[in-house]
Structures are given as C-alpha cells and as structure tokens.
Design a protein around this motif. Sequence first.
Motif, PDB file in Angstrom:
ATOM      1  N   ALA A 210      42.132  20.902 -34.853  1.00  0.00           N
ATOM      2  CA  ALA A 210      40.296  19.858 -34.239  1.00  0.00           C
ATOM      3  C   ALA A 210      40.023  21.119 -33.187  1.00  0.00           C
ATOM      4  N   HIS A 211      41.262  21.282 -32.185  1.00  0.00           N
ATOM      5  CA  HIS A 211      41.406  21.975 -31.170  1.00  0.00           C
ATOM      6  C   HIS A 211      40.241  23.332 -30.915  1.00  0.00           C
ATOM      7  N   LEU A 212      40.433  23.590 -31.965  1.00  0.00           N
ATOM      8  CA  LEU A 212      40.451  25.037 -32.466  1.00  0.00           C
ATOM      9  C   LEU A 212      38.877  25.195 -32.834  1.00  0.00           C
ATOM     10  N   GLN A 213      38.808  23.781 -33.811  1.00  0.00           N
ATOM     11  CA  GLN A 213      37.087  23.170 -34.209  1.00  0.00           C
ATOM     12  C   GLN A 213      36.055  23.096 -32.868  1.00  0.00           C
ATOM     13  N   ASP A 214      36.412  22.478 -31.727  1.00  0.00           N
ATOM     14  CA  ASP A 214      35.837  22.266 -31.083  1.00  0.00           C
ATOM     15  C   ASP A 214      35.233  23.727 -30.510  1.00  0.00           C
ATOM     16  N   MET A 215      36.483  24.611 -30.410  1.00  0.00           N
ATOM     17  CA  MET A 215      36.166  26.099 -29.705  1.00  0.00           C
ATOM     18  C   MET A 215      34.728  26.560 -30.442  1.00  0.00           C
ATOM     19  N   ALA A 216      35.388  26.767 -31.689  1.00  0.00           N
ATOM     20  CA  ALA A 216      34.926  26.939 -32.610  1.00  0.00           C
ATOM     21  C   ALA A 216      33.169  27.122 -32.352  1.00  0.00           C
ATOM     22  N   ASP A 217      32.915  24.906 -33.195  1.00  0.00           N
ATOM     23  CA  ASP A 217      31.459  24.806 -32.471  1.00  0.00           C
ATOM     24  C   ASP A 217      30.883  24.819 -31.640  1.00  0.00           C
ATOM     25  N   THR A 218      31.736  24.711 -30.269  1.00  0.00           N
ATOM     26  CA  THR A 218      30.877  25.243 -28.764  1.00  0.00           C
ATOM     27  C   THR A 218      30.453  26.356 -28.962  1.00  0.00           C
ATOM     28  N   LEU A 219      31.410  27.444 -29.175  1.00  0.00           N
ATOM     29  CA  LEU A 219      30.741  28.927 -29.145  1.00  0.00           C
ATOM     30  C   LEU A 219      29.963  29.078 -30.147  1.00  0.00           C
ATOM     31  N   GLU A 220      30.003  29.015 -31.123  1.00  0.00           N
ATOM     32  CA  GLU A 220      28.471  28.561 -32.691  1.00  0.00           C
ATOM     33  C   GLU A 220      27.086  27.919 -32.066  1.00  0.00           C
ATOM     34  N   GLY A 221      27.697  27.269 -31.336  1.00  0.00           N
ATOM     35  CA  GLY A 221      26.212  26.040 -30.511  1.00  0.00           C
ATOM     36  C   GLY A 221      25.422  27.129 -29.735  1.00  0.00           C
ATOM     37  N   LEU A 222      26.596  27.573 -28.933  1.00  0.00           N
ATOM     38  CA  LEU A 222      26.270  29.151 -27.736  1.00  0.00           C
ATOM     39  C   LEU A 222      25.401  29.953 -28.501  1.00  0.00           C
ATOM     40  N   ALA A 223      25.833  30.657 -29.569  1.00  0.00           N
ATOM     41  CA  ALA A 223      25.505  31.919 -29.739  1.00  0.00           C
ATOM     42  C   ALA A 223      23.550  31.621 -30.239  1.00  0.00           C
ATOM     43  N   SER A 224      23.856  30.077 -31.496  1.00  0.00           N
ATOM     44  CA  SER A 224      22.592  30.281 -31.973  1.00  0.00           C
ATOM     45  C   SER A 224      21.218  29.124 -30.744  1.00  0.00           C
ATOM     46  N   ASP A 225      21.456  29.691 -29.303  1.00  0.00           N
ATOM     47  CA  ASP A 225      21.320  29.173 -28.577  1.00  0.00           C
ATOM     48  C   ASP A 225      20.657  31.124 -28.112  1.00  0.00           C
ATOM     49  N   CYS A 226      21.423  31.949 -28.638  1.00  0.00           N
ATOM     50  CA  CYS A 226      20.754  32.939 -27.951  1.00  0.00           C
ATOM     51  C   CYS A 226      20.141  33.847 -29.035  1.00  0.00           C
ATOM     52  N   ALA A 227      18.654  34.640 -28.565  1.00  0.00           N
ATOM     53  CA  ALA A 227      18.521  35.432 -29.552  1.00  0.00           C
ATOM     54  C   ALA A 227      18.922  36.116 -30.119  1.00  0.00           C
ATOM     55  N   GLY A 228      19.749  36.706 -29.588  1.00  0.00           N
ATOM     56  CA  GLY A 228      20.651  38.161 -30.293  1.00  0.00           C
ATOM     57  C   GLY A 228      19.361  39.472 -30.125  1.00  0.00           C
ATOM     58  N   ASN A 229      19.087  40.136 -29.401  1.00  0.00           N
ATOM     59  CA  ASN A 229      17.662  40.770 -29.827  1.00  0.00           C
ATOM     60  C   ASN A 229      18.075  41.916 -29.038  1.00  0.00           C
ATOM     61  N   GLU A 230      17.054  43.156 -28.224  1.00  0.00           N
ATOM     62  CA  GLU A 230      17.365  44.036 -27.302  1.00  0.00           C
ATOM     63  C   GLU A 230      17.443  43.740 -25.912  1.00  0.00           C
ATOM     64  N   ARG A 231      16.467  42.491 -25.545  1.00  0.00           N
ATOM     65  CA  ARG A 231      16.581  41.765 -24.006  1.00  0.00           C
ATOM     66  C   ARG A 231      17.792  41.330 -23.415  1.00  0.00           C
ATOM     67  N   PRO A 232      18.009  41.389 -22.928  1.00  0.00           N
ATOM     68  CA  PRO A 232      19.038  40.782 -21.503  1.00  0.00           C
ATOM     69  C   PRO A 232      19.606  39.866 -21.526  1.00  0.00           C
ATOM     70  N   ASN A 233      18.221  38.661 -21.188  1.00  0.00           N
ATOM     71  CA  ASN A 233      18.727  37.382 -21.946  1.00  0.00           C
ATOM     72  C   ASN A 233      19.667  37.010 -22.168  1.00  0.00           C
ATOM     73  N   CYS A 234      20.780  36.534 -22.194  1.00  0.00           N
ATOM     74  CA  CYS A 234      21.084  35.344 -23.479  1.00  0.00           C
ATOM     75  C   CYS A 234      21.919  34.105 -22.590  1.00  0.00           C
ATOM     76  N   PRO A 235      21.450  33.063 -22.782  1.00  0.00           N
ATOM     77  CA  PRO A 235      22.160  31.561 -22.074  1.00  0.00           C
ATOM     78  C   PRO A 235      24.026  31.607 -22.455  1.00  0.00           C
ATOM     79  N   ILE A 236      24.190  32.468 -23.305  1.00  0.00           N
ATOM     80  CA  ILE A 236      25.821  32.011 -22.842  1.00  0.00           C
ATOM     81  C   ILE A 236      26.652  32.635 -22.389  1.00  0.00           C
ATOM     82  N   LEU A 237      25.816  33.764 -21.791  1.00  0.00           N
ATOM     83  CA  LEU A 237      26.606  34.426 -20.713  1.00  0.00           C
ATOM     84  C   LEU A 237      26.091  32.881 -19.195  1.00  0.00           C
ATOM     85  N   HIS A 238      24.987  33.153 -19.034  1.00  0.00           N
ATOM     86  CA  HIS A 238      24.994  31.764 -18.213  1.00  0.00           C
ATOM     87  C   HIS A 238      26.041  30.369 -18.247  1.00  0.00           C
ATOM     88  N   ARG A 239      25.433  29.568 -19.356  1.00  0.00           N
ATOM     89  CA  ARG A 239      26.149  28.534 -19.957  1.00  0.00           C
ATOM     90  C   ARG A 239      27.933  28.974 -19.569  1.00  0.00           C
TER      91      ARG A 239
END
Lengths: 151, 151
Positions: free
Chosen positions: A96-125
Amino acid sequence: MKIGDAANRSGVSAKMIRYYEQIGLIPNASRTTSGYREYELQDIHMLRFVARARDLGFSIAEITELLDLWRDKDRRSADVKALAQARVRDLRRKIAHLQDMADTLEGLASDCAGNERPNCPILHRLETADKEHGTEFRGSAEKGFRKRNVS
Amino acid sequence: MKIGDAANRSGVSAKMIRYYEQIGLIPNASRTTSGYREYELQDIHMLRFVARARDLGFSIAEITELLDLWRDKDRRSADVKALAQARVRDLRRKIAHLQDMADTLEGLASDCAGNERPNCPILHRLETADKEHGTEFRGSAEKGFRKRNVS
DNA sequence: TATGGGGCTTCCCATGATTGGAAGGTCAAG
DNA sequence: CTTGACCTTCCAATCATGGGAAGCCCCATA
C-alpha cells in the motif's frame, strides 16, 4: 558434502551459509580433520527452508522463529500460521505504501509536459511538499524490508 | 539559522544534513566564526526538496540527479519527467514482486489448519520449495530499494 | 613425486541510509 | 559564572550480502 555443494544444492551462497552459522541462525557445521565444514542431506533441507523463507521476504529474526517451529515436532500449527499471516499483513502494508508513492509520482509526472521547455511542475511540487494524494507516508511501517539482489 | 532549526523546518535530521553535506549531495554550508553551520531560507527549500524526494523513495543517486535538474534553469522538463517515470516503473515492479510474495504466503497460510496440532503444510512447502503460484521471484529487480524507518 | 588448479578457511572491507553516542567547544539565559 | 541546550567531529552499529586477500587442503595429471 562440502560447503560449495551445499550452496549449489540449497540456493544459499557459501558466504551466506557461513554468515548464517556465525549469527546462530543455523547450527555449527561439523568439520573434517582439516577444518572443512561438512553437510548432510538434512542440512540441505534446512538450508532450502531458509532460502525459501528468505525469498518470501522473511527477516532473519522471523526465519529463526520459523526454523524453531520447523524443528519442533510438538509445534502448534496455529503458531506457524500466525507468523505467515503477520508477514502477509506486513507485505500488504508495504504494498500500500509503495502504491501511494507510485500513484503520487505518476500524478506528478502526468502534470509535466515532458518537452524541451524547462517548466516542470514536478520540481515545484517537490519543493513545496504539496501532496497530490492525501495519503500520509510518514508513519507507515517500513521496518524490516530486506532488499535482495536476487539474481 | 543553525542546523537544528534547519532540521526542524525541513524534516531532515541534523545528522542527515551533515551526512548529505559530507557525501556531496548538498553543498557545504557556510560557517560562523565558531564553526557552526549556517542556513538560509533557500537552503531550507533545498532540504525540503530532498526530504520529499526521499519520502517518494528516490535513492540518493536519483536525488542528486533531481537536485541538478532543480537547480538547472535550462533543464528540459522531459528529463525530469523521465526520471519520475523510471521511478514509477521501479515501484510498480517492486509492488508486483511483493504482491507475488504476499499471495504465495496467503495461499500457504490458507492451507494450514491453524490449530493445536503440529501438522502444518506451510513448513512442508517451505522445505520442499514448492511454488503455490507459478510466478518466479528470482530475477525480478529489487535493486536500490531504500528502507526507511520513516517515523 | 612434483605441480597446478580449484576449493576451502578466516579476516577485513564495502554497500546505503540512518541512528547512536562520546568527547569537547559555544552560546544565551539566569 | 554556572548550567543546559546546542553545536562540532569522529567512531560504531545496523542488515544481508558480496568482494577479495592470504594461506591451507586435496586431487588429478604429467
């Protein structure tokens, strides 16, 4: 049978057999006149028992208990079952703990465009320690997890 | 701000702050004339970033990468995202592994009467290394899992 | 019989993240 | 000026495991 054969047949490395002996998990092996450890078929069974328990994630302390029960012909099966079930609860908690971690991280990653630009919400969060999911990691039991580079 | 305050505000213990400095994860703190480490608000942000990443199960090596990206104003958000996604894959693999272990153990336990009598199939199965479920543990990647007694 | 190679022995070291403690310096409040 | 809370460095331990060195043992082959 010498330690190398015992290792091959049991799935426990010679290094670990010596270590288990040293910490008292398994009894001292008998020795040849020249000092080599000697093992019987019965010892191989014991070592395989240890290897299997270890693969199921039991800690050394738990394997000690299991071995005692294994050797105790008058054991109560309820004791063994309780140990296994406690371990299952542990595992489910870890999962359950690992699942929480994975879900959280996946949520963060899904908010990140993942392109050439430097803006990344993962780092802000990460910086502001917002939680994407409400679950609280701190406080969840994580003790005793054995990591193995199980080839 | 001294190290104790920095620890309280960041969620990283003073011990660990010194350790992170020592291994080069974070830069050397400036010192007062008497040798005390001094921290600014910016350092607290950095420490919180580290604490959060650590809570998400990132290893020190991964946090090093994340910190570099965090500080690099020209970073590509894709790099950050890739790191997070790799971590998610890691976690999912570990979860599957633990689930296998838990399911196997639960299967073993369900076959055990759990009463006063000594007969317990759990011990037999452990000894003979039968697999209740076909899934093969050996070979699943388990490297780099950090165990934390995350109070 | 000599030699070579492989297996065995013990001992020490390293990992990764973290905590604990000892011995001693510093600072602020009483 | 003392006391106590903080800080410093250094060293050790945790857990399961692997790596390696130095030296001994045993067996097969030339």
